[in-house]
Design a protein around this motif. Structure first.
Motif, PDB file in Angstrom:
ATOM      1  N   UNK A  68      71.940   8.252  22.700  1.00  0.00           N
ATOM      2  CA  UNK A  68      70.808   7.351  22.852  1.00  0.00           C
ATOM      3  C   UNK A  68      70.710   6.386  21.677  1.00  0.00           C
ATOM      4  N   UNK A  69      70.915   6.887  20.468  1.00  0.00           N
ATOM      5  CA  UNK A  69      70.797   6.051  19.268  1.00  0.00           C
ATOM      6  C   UNK A  69      71.793   4.889  19.291  1.00  0.00           C
ATOM      7  N   UNK A  70      72.966   5.128  19.868  1.00  0.00           N
ATOM      8  CA  UNK A  70      73.989   4.079  19.947  1.00  0.00           C
ATOM      9  C   UNK A  70      73.549   2.989  20.922  1.00  0.00           C
ATOM     10  N   UNK A  71      73.037   3.400  22.075  1.00  0.00           N
ATOM     11  CA  UNK A  71      72.553   2.423  23.062  1.00  0.00           C
ATOM     12  C   UNK A  71      71.453   1.556  22.460  1.00  0.00           C
ATOM     13  N   UNK A  72      70.515   2.206  21.800  1.00  0.00           N
ATOM     14  CA  UNK A  72      69.396   1.468  21.224  1.00  0.00           C
ATOM     15  C   UNK A  72      69.849   0.544  20.092  1.00  0.00           C
ATOM     16  N   UNK A  73      70.823   0.992  19.310  1.00  0.00           N
ATOM     17  CA  UNK A  73      71.357   0.152  18.225  1.00  0.00           C
ATOM     18  C   UNK A  73      72.046  -1.080  18.789  1.00  0.00           C
ATOM     19  N   UNK A  74      72.744  -0.916  19.915  1.00  0.00           N
ATOM     20  CA  UNK A  74      73.421  -2.046  20.547  1.00  0.00           C
ATOM     21  C   UNK A  74      72.426  -3.039  21.145  1.00  0.00           C
ATOM     22  N   UNK A  75      71.279  -2.543  21.567  1.00  0.00           N
ATOM     23  CA  UNK A  75      70.281  -3.403  22.185  1.00  0.00           C
ATOM     24  C   UNK A  75      69.533  -4.238  21.142  1.00  0.00           C
ATOM     25  N   UNK A  76      69.424  -3.728  19.931  1.00  0.00           N
ATOM     26  CA  UNK A  76      68.595  -4.358  18.901  1.00  0.00           C
ATOM     27  C   UNK A  76      68.938  -5.832  18.659  1.00  0.00           C
TER      28      UNK A  76
END
Length: 217
Positions: A68-76
């Motif tokens: 999840x943290x990777x997805x959110x980091x990519x969205x930022x």
């Protein structure tokens, strides 16, 4: 947000039946929310012609093997605000989601009208979780840690993660003075609880210990 003030929304859920039902409900739920994308996977979202959108309402458990943290980091860097929904509402999971960059967390067991509130809040750059979930997270704090609001935890996660106050304010859509007042309140709560978080290093360490910030952040 579009020039007309409409919030452009993407919906991501790998359960096709729920995706369809939720899509229909959202389309009739609010005039200020326009569903422009409904897909079953994260890669589909990124490649969709309507992307980037204003807000992405995304299932936590997409079962694609990506943290999840990777997805959110990519969205930022895309500027897309993320609201997560899940069948689970365990405090550690919610804390991780908020610390990783989500602006909202909606249990699927909650009333669907809460989704609209979370979407609107996210579009303004504000955090949103239900009062019940906020209370559950706060009351589960261990080791005598103080009870922080969702916004206080977000400020602590960003600032403890290395962001300057100016960036914290920008990320949350608040003024620098408001961000500073949040930090002052956080430090005071910890001081009363017997913890000194007067320095940024001490605050970061405490944020990690209390599950507000991930060790890898």
């Amino acid at each position: 947000m579009s020039e007309s003030g409409t919030i452009r929304l993407a919906l991501v859920d790998d359960h096709k039946m729920l995706l369809g039902a939720l899509s229909e409900w959202i389309r009739s739920a609010a005039d200020d929310i326009e569903l422009v994308c409904a897909v079953t996977s994260y890669p589909e979202l990124l490649s969709h012609p309507a992307f980037p959108v204003d807000v992405a309402l995304m299932d936590v458990d997409l079962k694609d093997g990506m943290p999840l943290a990777v997805r959110l980091a990519q969205m930022k860097p895309t500027g897309v605000k993320v609201v997560l929904m899940s069948s689970y509402s365990e405090p550690p999971r919610v804390r991780e989601a908020l610390a990783s960059g989500a602006l909202g967390y909606v249990p699927k067991s909650e009333d669907a009208s809460m989704i609209v509130k979370a979407i609107r809040a996210a579009s303004r750059g504000e955090s949103y979780i239900s009062a019940e979930l906020d209370l559950a997270i706060s009351s589960s704090d261990i080791g005598g840690s103080p009870k922080l609001s969702a916004q206080e935890r977000r400020v602590m996660a960003l600032y403890g993660g290395g962001e300057p106050v100016k960036t914290v304010a920008y990320e949350l859509g608040i003024s620098e003075e408001t961000a500073k007042s949040y930090l002052k309140r956080i430090r005071e709560k910890y001081r009363v609880a017997g913890f000194d978080v007067g320095t940024k290093v001490a605050l970061r360490k405490r944020a990690i210990e209390d599950g507000i910030l991930l060790q890898t952040d």
